[in-house]
Write a protein that holds these residues in place. Sequence first.
Motif, short mmCIF file in Angstrom:
data_model
loop_
_atom_site.label_atom_id
_atom_site.label_comp_id
_atom_site.label_asym_id
_atom_site.label_seq_id
_atom_site.Cartn_x
_atom_site.Cartn_y
_atom_site.Cartn_z
N MET A 262 0.85 -1.18 0.00
CA MET A 262 0.00 0.00 0.00
C MET A 262 0.89 1.24 0.00
O MET A 262 2.02 1.22 0.48
N TRP A 263 0.35 2.32 -0.56
CA TRP A 263 1.06 3.60 -0.53
C TRP A 263 0.88 4.27 0.82
O TRP A 263 -0.17 4.16 1.44
N TYR A 264 1.93 5.01 1.24
CA TYR A 264 1.89 5.78 2.47
C TYR A 264 2.46 7.16 2.21
O TYR A 264 3.48 7.30 1.51
N ALA A 265 1.79 8.18 2.74
CA ALA A 265 2.28 9.55 2.65
C ALA A 265 3.06 9.86 3.92
O ALA A 265 2.57 9.67 5.03
N ILE A 266 4.28 10.30 3.73
CA ILE A 266 5.13 10.74 4.83
C ILE A 266 5.21 12.26 4.72
O ILE A 266 5.77 12.78 3.75
N ILE A 267 4.61 12.94 5.68
CA ILE A 267 4.51 14.39 5.66
C ILE A 267 5.36 14.90 6.82
O ILE A 267 5.06 14.62 7.99
N ALA A 268 6.43 15.61 6.48
CA ALA A 268 7.38 16.04 7.50
C ALA A 268 7.43 17.56 7.58
O ALA A 268 7.38 18.25 6.56
N GLU A 269 7.55 18.06 8.80
CA GLU A 269 7.70 19.49 9.05
C GLU A 269 9.11 19.73 9.58
O GLU A 269 9.54 19.07 10.53
N LEU B 42 1.74 0.15 7.77
CA LEU B 42 1.91 1.47 8.36
C LEU B 42 3.12 1.47 9.29
O LEU B 42 3.91 2.42 9.30
N GLU B 43 3.29 0.40 10.04
CA GLU B 43 4.43 0.30 10.95
C GLU B 43 5.75 0.34 10.20
O GLU B 43 6.70 1.00 10.63
N GLU B 44 5.82 -0.34 9.07
CA GLU B 44 7.04 -0.34 8.26
C GLU B 44 7.32 1.06 7.70
O GLU B 44 8.46 1.52 7.68
N ALA B 45 6.28 1.75 7.27
CA ALA B 45 6.44 3.11 6.75
C ALA B 45 6.92 4.05 7.86
O ALA B 45 7.82 4.89 7.63
N GLU C 91 8.62 3.20 10.55
CA GLU C 91 9.99 2.84 10.86
C GLU C 91 10.95 3.44 9.84
O GLU C 91 12.01 3.97 10.19
N TRP C 92 10.59 3.36 8.56
CA TRP C 92 11.43 3.94 7.51
C TRP C 92 11.58 5.44 7.74
O TRP C 92 12.68 5.98 7.68
N ALA C 93 10.47 6.13 8.03
CA ALA C 93 10.50 7.57 8.25
C ALA C 93 11.32 7.93 9.49
O ALA C 93 12.08 8.91 9.48
N ASN C 94 11.20 7.14 10.54
CA ASN C 94 11.94 7.41 11.78
C ASN C 94 13.44 7.23 11.61
O ASN C 94 14.23 7.80 12.37
N ASN C 95 13.84 6.43 10.63
CA ASN C 95 15.27 6.19 10.38
C ASN C 95 15.84 7.06 9.26
O ASN C 95 17.01 6.91 8.90
N ASP C 96 15.03 7.95 8.72
CA ASP C 96 15.51 8.84 7.67
C ASP C 96 16.56 9.79 8.24
O ASP C 96 16.42 10.27 9.37
N PRO C 97 17.62 10.08 7.49
CA PRO C 97 18.66 10.99 7.97
C PRO C 97 18.13 12.37 8.37
O PRO C 97 18.67 12.99 9.28
N ASN D 278 18.88 13.43 12.16
CA ASN D 278 19.75 14.59 12.35
C ASN D 278 19.02 15.86 12.75
O ASN D 278 19.60 16.94 12.74
N GLY D 279 17.74 15.76 13.10
CA GLY D 279 17.00 16.89 13.64
C GLY D 279 16.49 17.89 12.63
O GLY D 279 16.07 18.99 13.01
N VAL D 280 16.51 17.55 11.34
CA VAL D 280 15.93 18.44 10.33
C VAL D 280 14.41 18.45 10.49
O VAL D 280 13.79 19.50 10.51
N TYR D 281 13.83 17.27 10.63
CA TYR D 281 12.38 17.16 10.82
C TYR D 281 12.05 17.28 12.30
O TYR D 281 12.61 16.57 13.13
N GLN D 282 11.10 18.15 12.61
CA GLN D 282 10.63 18.25 13.99
C GLN D 282 9.37 17.41 14.21
O GLN D 282 9.07 17.02 15.34
N GLN D 283 8.65 17.14 13.13
CA GLN D 283 7.44 16.32 13.23
C GLN D 283 7.25 15.56 11.93
O GLN D 283 7.42 16.11 10.85
N VAL D 284 6.91 14.29 12.07
CA VAL D 284 6.66 13.45 10.90
C VAL D 284 5.33 12.74 11.10
O VAL D 284 5.10 12.11 12.14
N THR D 285 4.46 12.85 10.11
CA THR D 285 3.18 12.16 10.12
C THR D 285 3.18 11.17 8.97
O THR D 285 3.58 11.51 7.85
N VAL D 286 2.75 9.94 9.25
CA VAL D 286 2.67 8.91 8.22
C VAL D 286 1.22 8.44 8.15
O VAL D 286 0.64 8.06 9.17
N LYS D 287 0.67 8.48 6.93
CA LYS D 287 -0.73 8.10 6.73
C LYS D 287 -0.85 7.19 5.52
O LYS D 287 -0.14 7.37 4.53
#
Length: 99
Positions: free
Chosen positions: A1-8, A68-71, A73-79, A83-92
């Motif tokens: 399934m597709w997942y949107a990773i929306i990062a601020e 969703l869990e895999e998506a 996990e992928w987002a949480n391990n993104d550089p 490295n603190g570029v993203y302050q908030q990440v939402t995965v849907k």
Amino acid sequence: MWYAIIAEDTPNTLDKRLQARPEHLNRLKSLQDEGRLLLAGPFPAIDSNDPGPNGYSGSLIVAEFNSLEEAKEWANNDPFTVNGVYQQVTVKPFRKTLP
């Protein structure tokens, strides 16, 4: 399934973003090579394709994962996350309709 990773982005992290970008792009390239990347890109902080020192306010990635869990996990391990570029990440979950 597709997942949107929306990062601020965290404010004033353009330098961190630029440093982590090569590793971030390598991960996206891997998804693309596997046929799992629908789209990816940053949100310019101003109304311009090249925001210069104004930088970016976040990113959008739409990619295919097994769950969703895999998506997440992928987002949480993104550089950018690590490295603190993203302050908030939402995965849907995302359902592509058009085109």
